[in-house]
Scaffold this motif. Structure first.
Motif, PDB file in Angstrom:
ATOM      1  N   LYS A  18       8.624  -0.363   9.649  1.00 31.71           N
ATOM      2  CA  LYS A  18       8.438   0.824  10.567  1.00 31.71           C
ATOM      3  C   LYS A  18       8.454   0.085  11.931  1.00 31.71           C
ATOM      4  O   LYS A  18       7.568   0.323  12.967  1.00 31.71           O
ATOM      5  CB  LYS A  18       7.138   1.430  10.331  1.00 31.71           C
ATOM      6  CG  LYS A  18       6.971   2.124   9.061  1.00 31.71           C
ATOM      7  CD  LYS A  18       6.013   3.270   8.872  1.00 31.71           C
ATOM      8  CE  LYS A  18       5.876   3.613   7.348  1.00 31.71           C
ATOM      9  NZ  LYS A  18       5.073   4.785   7.123  1.00 31.71           N
ATOM     10  N   LYS A  33       8.056   1.353   0.778  1.00 34.63           N
ATOM     11  CA  LYS A  33       8.832   0.607  -0.259  1.00 34.63           C
ATOM     12  C   LYS A  33       9.918   1.148  -0.776  1.00 34.63           C
ATOM     13  O   LYS A  33      11.231   0.531  -1.025  1.00 34.63           O
ATOM     14  CB  LYS A  33       7.878   0.444  -1.530  1.00 34.63           C
ATOM     15  CG  LYS A  33       6.519  -0.293  -0.961  1.00 34.63           C
ATOM     16  CD  LYS A  33       5.558  -0.585  -2.122  1.00 34.63           C
ATOM     17  CE  LYS A  33       4.902   0.874  -2.715  1.00 34.63           C
ATOM     18  NZ  LYS A  33       4.188   1.414  -1.713  1.00 34.63           N
ATOM     19  N   SER A  34      10.132   2.598  -1.120  1.00 35.01           N
ATOM     20  CA  SER A  34      11.044   3.234  -1.467  1.00 35.01           C
ATOM     21  C   SER A  34      12.208   3.337  -0.503  1.00 35.01           C
ATOM     22  O   SER A  34      13.273   3.478  -0.630  1.00 35.01           O
ATOM     23  CB  SER A  34      10.757   4.640  -1.938  1.00 35.01           C
ATOM     24  OG  SER A  34       9.841   4.518  -2.928  1.00 35.01           O
ATOM     25  N   TYR A  48      10.817  10.565  -0.259  1.00 36.46           N
ATOM     26  CA  TYR A  48      11.299   9.983  -1.490  1.00 36.46           C
ATOM     27  C   TYR A  48      10.605  10.202  -2.530  1.00 36.46           C
ATOM     28  O   TYR A  48      10.899   9.884  -3.481  1.00 36.46           O
ATOM     29  CB  TYR A  48      11.027   8.341  -1.061  1.00 36.46           C
ATOM     30  CG  TYR A  48      12.030   7.592  -0.108  1.00 36.46           C
ATOM     31  CD1 TYR A  48      13.430   7.575  -0.222  1.00 36.46           C
ATOM     32  CD2 TYR A  48      11.528   7.823   1.494  1.00 36.46           C
ATOM     33  CE1 TYR A  48      14.191   6.993   0.726  1.00 36.46           C
ATOM     34  CE2 TYR A  48      12.432   7.395   2.186  1.00 36.46           C
ATOM     35  CZ  TYR A  48      13.576   7.010   1.969  1.00 36.46           C
ATOM     36  OH  TYR A  48      14.389   6.658   3.097  1.00 36.46           O
ATOM     37  N   SER A  51       2.753   4.453   1.026  1.00 36.96           N
ATOM     38  CA  SER A  51       3.697   4.869   2.273  1.00 36.96           C
ATOM     39  C   SER A  51       4.037   4.046   3.248  1.00 36.96           C
ATOM     40  O   SER A  51       4.049   4.386   4.597  1.00 36.96           O
ATOM     41  CB  SER A  51       2.799   6.209   3.001  1.00 36.96           C
ATOM     42  OG  SER A  51       2.599   7.215   2.218  1.00 36.96           O
ATOM     43  N   VAL A  52       3.959   2.804   2.874  1.00 39.35           N
ATOM     44  CA  VAL A  52       4.428   1.799   3.830  1.00 39.35           C
ATOM     45  C   VAL A  52       6.090   1.553   4.066  1.00 39.35           C
ATOM     46  O   VAL A  52       6.435   0.801   4.983  1.00 39.35           O
ATOM     47  CB  VAL A  52       4.117   0.138   3.373  1.00 39.35           C
ATOM     48  CG1 VAL A  52       2.344   0.128   3.666  1.00 39.35           C
ATOM     49  CG2 VAL A  52       4.322   0.098   1.949  1.00 39.35           C
ATOM     50  N   ALA A  54       0.849  -1.175   0.028  1.00 37.42           N
ATOM     51  CA  ALA A  54       0.152  -0.125   0.092  1.00 37.42           C
ATOM     52  C   ALA A  54       1.037   1.498   0.100  1.00 37.42           C
ATOM     53  O   ALA A  54       2.204   1.323   0.064  1.00 37.42           O
ATOM     54  CB  ALA A  54      -1.151  -0.072   1.204  1.00 37.42           C
ATOM     55  N   SER A  89      12.772  -2.203  10.479  1.00 37.67           N
ATOM     56  CA  SER A  89      12.542  -0.701  10.373  1.00 37.67           C
ATOM     57  C   SER A  89      13.759  -0.183   9.607  1.00 37.67           C
ATOM     58  O   SER A  89      14.980  -0.296   9.656  1.00 37.67           O
ATOM     59  CB  SER A  89      12.987  -0.052  11.799  1.00 37.67           C
ATOM     60  OG  SER A  89      13.210   1.394  11.647  1.00 37.67           O
ATOM     61  N   ALA A  90      13.110  -0.031   8.271  1.00 41.22           N
ATOM     62  CA  ALA A  90      14.135   0.863   7.245  1.00 41.22           C
ATOM     63  C   ALA A  90      14.773   1.889   7.612  1.00 41.22           C
ATOM     64  O   ALA A  90      15.923   2.437   7.307  1.00 41.22           O
ATOM     65  CB  ALA A  90      13.332   0.853   6.018  1.00 41.22           C
ATOM     66  N   ALA A  91      14.167   2.711   8.701  1.00 43.31           N
ATOM     67  CA  ALA A  91      14.399   3.963   9.080  1.00 43.31           C
ATOM     68  C   ALA A  91      15.705   3.555   9.890  1.00 43.31           C
ATOM     69  O   ALA A  91      16.519   4.604   9.955  1.00 43.31           O
ATOM     70  CB  ALA A  91      13.432   4.813   9.755  1.00 43.31           C
ATOM     71  N   LEU A 137       8.163   2.144  15.425  1.00 43.84           N
ATOM     72  CA  LEU A 137       7.058   2.833  15.673  1.00 43.84           C
ATOM     73  C   LEU A 137       6.143   1.932  16.668  1.00 43.84           C
ATOM     74  O   LEU A 137       4.750   1.559  16.477  1.00 43.84           O
ATOM     75  CB  LEU A 137       6.153   3.506  14.688  1.00 43.84           C
ATOM     76  CG  LEU A 137       6.992   4.585  13.800  1.00 43.84           C
ATOM     77  CD1 LEU A 137       5.979   4.890  12.666  1.00 43.84           C
ATOM     78  CD2 LEU A 137       7.532   5.514  14.456  1.00 43.84           C
TER      79      LEU A 137
HETATM   80  N1  LIG Z   1       9.319   5.742  11.135  1.00 42.41           N
HETATM   81  C1  LIG Z   1       9.580   5.046  10.114  1.00 42.41           C
HETATM   82  N2  LIG Z   1       9.105   5.691   9.046  1.00 42.41           N
HETATM   83  C2  LIG Z   1       9.385   5.269   7.888  1.00 42.41           C
HETATM   84  C3  LIG Z   1       9.868   3.878   7.723  1.00 42.41           C
HETATM   85  N3  LIG Z   1      10.136   3.447   6.371  1.00 42.41           N
HETATM   86  C4  LIG Z   1       9.662   4.627   5.729  1.00 42.41           C
HETATM   87  N4  LIG Z   1       9.286   5.526   6.453  1.00 42.41           N
HETATM   88  C5  LIG Z   1       8.523   6.924   6.145  1.00 42.41           C
HETATM   89  O1  LIG Z   1       7.458   6.632   5.589  1.00 42.41           O
HETATM   90  C6  LIG Z   1       6.721   7.524   4.716  1.00 42.41           C
HETATM   91  C7  LIG Z   1       6.786   6.788   3.219  1.00 42.41           C
HETATM   92  O2  LIG Z   1       7.936   6.016   2.829  1.00 42.41           O
HETATM   93  P1  LIG Z   1       8.114   5.821   1.324  1.00 42.41           P
HETATM   94  O3  LIG Z   1       9.179   4.859   1.443  1.00 42.41           O
HETATM   95  O4  LIG Z   1       8.175   6.793   0.412  1.00 42.41           O
HETATM   96  O5  LIG Z   1       6.797   4.835   1.266  1.00 42.41           O
HETATM   97  P2  LIG Z   1       6.200   3.836  -0.216  1.00 42.41           P
HETATM   98  O6  LIG Z   1       5.828   2.758   0.085  1.00 42.41           O
HETATM   99  O7  LIG Z   1       7.377   4.000  -1.156  1.00 42.41           O
HETATM  100  O8  LIG Z   1       5.206   5.048  -0.626  1.00 42.41           O
HETATM  101  P3  LIG Z   1       4.414   5.304  -2.135  1.00 42.41           P
HETATM  102  O9  LIG Z   1       5.653   5.262  -3.146  1.00 42.41           O
HETATM  103  O10 LIG Z   1       3.668   6.497  -2.028  1.00 42.41           O
HETATM  104  O11 LIG Z   1       3.525   4.237  -2.490  1.00 42.41           O
HETATM  105  C8  LIG Z   1       8.406   8.445   4.554  1.00 42.41           C
HETATM  106  O12 LIG Z   1       7.926   9.523   5.222  1.00 42.41           O
HETATM  107  C9  LIG Z   1       9.359   7.667   5.110  1.00 42.41           C
HETATM  108  O13 LIG Z   1      10.305   8.481   5.724  1.00 42.41           O
HETATM  109  C10 LIG Z   1      10.188   3.151   8.952  1.00 42.41           C
HETATM  110  O14 LIG Z   1      10.975   2.121   8.982  1.00 42.41           O
HETATM  111  N5  LIG Z   1      10.153   3.920  10.291  1.00 42.41           N
END
Ligand SMILES: Nc1nc2c(ncn2[C@@H]2O[C@H](COP(=O)(O)OP(=O)(O)OP(=O)(O)O)[C@@H](O)[C@H]2O)c(=O)[nH]1
Length: 205
Positions: free
Chosen positions: A127, A22-23, A38, A19-20, A17, A156-158, A130
């Motif tokens: 994540k 992926k990037s 991203y 903002s999970v 989905a 946690s990718a962060a 969190l």
């Molecule tokens: N706290 C936390 N935030 C994260 C983590 N991974 C990603 N984020 C945040 O989540 C948000 C979405 O991350 P993206 O990597 O853009 O998510 P995505 O799934 O690629 O989103 P779309 O391309 O829109 O589908 C960003 O603000 C990231 O900084 C994590 O492991 N922990």
């Protein structure tokens, strides 16, 4: 085919989905860094790593979650054909994203596979940092992966590179196992074909 000196190449498709993360996973794996924001770019990246003395080329398709009527769980036929393995990402703080992964596993399991068995899948609960906002328990994640025969990681990718690396390496292992099975199956088919040719010919002599 994987000869002893040949470079191994595999296609990894990241789904899930919006903002999970992926990037975030993709960029972490490619650069070892977490950059926070991203943007909405869908891309296929190629990255070569040397693992156990062999060059491995990871082709990584960081997909965008569909925003149209097809719904968040949609996977196109082109994506299904392209991928050798799938990384399905949800956020442990977002139950709806877990439900999207459920749908996606089902869709992949129903599709025709490149391999004799089921296509390799690793499910990722992202994540993990969190914890205070968690809405999907580790148990639920584990149960889903047990019932669908997928790999599973909560990461946690962060916070760390290591968890992300484990995800990609696990999927690589599953892809290589699936290829070896396919090769084995092709070998058996070849033996059966040769035997029928020999016995078939004998019968007509
Ligand atoms: N706290 C936390 N935030 C994260 C983590 N991974 C990603 N984020 C945040 O989540 C948000 C979405 O991350 P993206 O990597 O853009 O998510 P995505 O799934 O690629 O989103 P779309 O391309 O829109 O589908 C960003 O603000 C990231 O900084 C994590 O492991 N922990």
């Amino acid at each position: 085919m994987e000869g002893s000196q040949q470079k191994v190449e595999a296609n990894f498709l990241l789904l899930g989905a919006e903002s999970v993360g992926k990037s975030a996973l993709t960029v972490r794996f490619l650069t070892r860094r977490f950059i926070g924001e991203y943007g909405d770019i869908e891309s296929i990246y190629s990255h070569t790593d040397r693992i156990d003395g062999r060059d491995i080329c990871f082709n990584i398709w960081d997909s965008l979650c569909p925003q149209n009527d097809e719904g968040a769980g949609h996977i196109s036929d082109r994506q299904l054909q392209w991928a050798d393995g799938f990384i399905l990402v949800y956020s442990i703080c977002d139950r709806a994203s877990f439900n999207v992964v459920r749908q996606q596993v089902k869709r992949i399991r129903q599709a025709k596979s490149k391999f004799p068995g089921a296509p390799p899948i690793v499910i990722v609960g992202n994540k993990r940092d969190l914890q205070h906002r968690r809405t999907v328990s580790s148990e639920e994640g584990r149960l889903l992966t047990l019932s669908t025969n997928c790999g599973f990681f909560e990461i946690s990718a962060a916070e760390t590179y290591h968890g992300v690396q484990l995800v990609f390496h696990e999927l690589l292992d599953l892809i290589r196992e699936a290829r070896a099975l396919k090769k084995g199956a092709a070998g058996i088919k070849g033996i059966v074909r040769s035997m029928s040719a020999v016995f078939g010919r004998k019968r007509t002599e």
